[in-house]
Write an enzyme that holds these catalytic residues in place. Sequence first.
Site, PDB file in Angstrom:
ATOM      1  N   GLY A 154       0.816  -1.199   0.000  1.00 16.54           N
ATOM      2  CA  GLY A 154       0.000   0.000   0.000  1.00 16.54           C
ATOM      3  C   GLY A 154       0.857   1.259   0.000  1.00 16.54           C
ATOM      4  O   GLY A 154       2.065   1.220   0.251  1.00 16.54           O
ATOM      5  N   CYS A 155       0.213   2.380  -0.277  1.00 16.90           N
ATOM      6  CA  CYS A 155       0.945   3.647  -0.382  1.00 16.90           C
ATOM      7  C   CYS A 155       1.481   4.105   0.976  1.00 16.90           C
ATOM      8  O   CYS A 155       2.673   4.426   1.104  1.00 16.90           O
ATOM      9  CB  CYS A 155       0.064   4.710  -1.010  1.00 16.90           C
ATOM     10  SG  CYS A 155      -1.570   4.898  -0.239  1.00 16.90           S
ATOM     11  N   TYR A 156       0.628   4.122   2.002  1.00 20.08           N
ATOM     12  CA  TYR A 156       1.108   4.500   3.327  1.00 20.08           C
ATOM     13  C   TYR A 156       2.188   3.537   3.840  1.00 20.08           C
ATOM     14  O   TYR A 156       3.223   3.982   4.349  1.00 20.08           O
ATOM     15  CB  TYR A 156      -0.045   4.553   4.329  1.00 20.08           C
ATOM     16  CG  TYR A 156      -0.949   5.755   4.216  1.00 20.08           C
ATOM     17  CD1 TYR A 156      -0.439   7.058   4.209  1.00 20.08           C
ATOM     18  CD2 TYR A 156      -2.333   5.603   4.153  1.00 20.08           C
ATOM     19  CE1 TYR A 156      -1.269   8.156   4.124  1.00 20.08           C
ATOM     20  CE2 TYR A 156      -3.187   6.707   4.074  1.00 20.08           C
ATOM     21  CZ  TYR A 156      -2.649   7.978   4.057  1.00 20.08           C
ATOM     22  OH  TYR A 156      -3.477   9.073   3.982  1.00 20.08           O
ATOM     23  N   SER A 159       5.638   4.343   2.478  1.00 19.66           N
ATOM     24  CA  SER A 159       6.235   5.579   2.993  1.00 19.66           C
ATOM     25  C   SER A 159       6.630   5.458   4.460  1.00 19.66           C
ATOM     26  O   SER A 159       7.579   6.105   4.909  1.00 19.66           O
ATOM     27  CB  SER A 159       5.262   6.753   2.819  1.00 19.66           C
ATOM     28  OG  SER A 159       4.167   6.662   3.710  1.00 19.66           O
ATOM     29  N   GLU A 315       6.699  10.492  -1.189  1.00 17.93           N
ATOM     30  CA  GLU A 315       6.541   9.637  -2.364  1.00 17.93           C
ATOM     31  C   GLU A 315       5.255  10.022  -3.068  1.00 17.93           C
ATOM     32  O   GLU A 315       4.447  10.790  -2.531  1.00 17.93           O
ATOM     33  CB  GLU A 315       6.471   8.162  -1.957  1.00 17.93           C
ATOM     34  CG  GLU A 315       5.197   7.841  -1.189  1.00 17.93           C
ATOM     35  CD  GLU A 315       5.001   6.377  -0.853  1.00 17.93           C
ATOM     36  OE1 GLU A 315       5.998   5.632  -0.832  1.00 17.93           O
ATOM     37  OE2 GLU A 315       3.838   5.992  -0.601  1.00 17.93           O
TER      38      GLU A 315
END
Length: 345
Positions: A154-156, A159, A315
Amino acid sequence: MKRVKIAIIGASGYTGLELLRLLLTHPHAELVCVTSRQNAGRSIAELFPRFSGATAAELTFITPDAESVAATGAEVAFLALPHGVAAGYASSLLEKGLRVIDLSADFRLEDPEVYKEFYDADHPAPELLKEAVYALPEVHREAIQQARLIASPGCYPTSVSLPLIPLLKEKLIDPATIVTCSMSGVSGAGRKADLSLIFCECNESLRAYGIPKHRHLSEIEQELSKAAEEKVYLSFTPHLVPVHNGIHTTSSARLIGEPEAVQAALEQAYGEEYFVRLLGKGGCPDTKNVTRTNFIDIGWNYDPRTCRVLLLSAEDNLGKGAGSQAVQSFNLICGFSETAGLQNF
């Protein structure tokens, strides 16, 4: 070099759009199939005029059916589908000999009970969980290269995890003291009609959401626990900010080692990584420097008053947090240069 035939299942959402942008011009990919129930019968160029003139721009969307996808000759399928839906397609496509890169949450978690806890449903294909590889390329590169089922992070979690993992591995921070705050662009919520996401509701405003138990917390804690070699729980607060894309994350934790060891740990982990740009002590990453790229920028600092280290990252939630990171994994499983099709600035 032979071009690999590609299918994108669910190609009309924001992540699907990012995959189209990258794969239509990828030197080693041939796009042969795009699916969308809502847009079946329409061409890529008709739905997304920006791609007019691309080699496969006249390719027509079809309904997402495993038989039809396999009939196109596709060898690798990217699944840009909601969680709970992707698993069924993954199972069917794997049976037909395709390799699958899933951008949903369906195969990111190793424990089906954790999936049930965070996603409020039984896992739709638990028999595949042991085979799936959690695809953070900078952490699990060798496993990705051998995989036929890729669980793109996932995106979170991307990061949050990349800055913290090296420090946890080196025992430089106290895992029990980690606190994380992230801010994401509105595209992270997906391309859907939702009153809370329309322009007039989001513009000139900032709000927290998904607290205290955002779904991505499950995979963050899974990966950080592996790095720390003990169970890790952390406080995680995501926020929605009025920009289209980009994520900025700040994590802090009590430092156990010396401040100088922080940079050394980051350099050891990522000093040779093309897509991780280390800004050093005092470096503050900016989302404008990473949007529409596969880069993650990482900076850090130390607060001697509280004995806490601060880790900062930026990001693109549609890039390194989704589409372009999935393409990075595609390059790995196909034996291409890891940067192929991704050297955009």
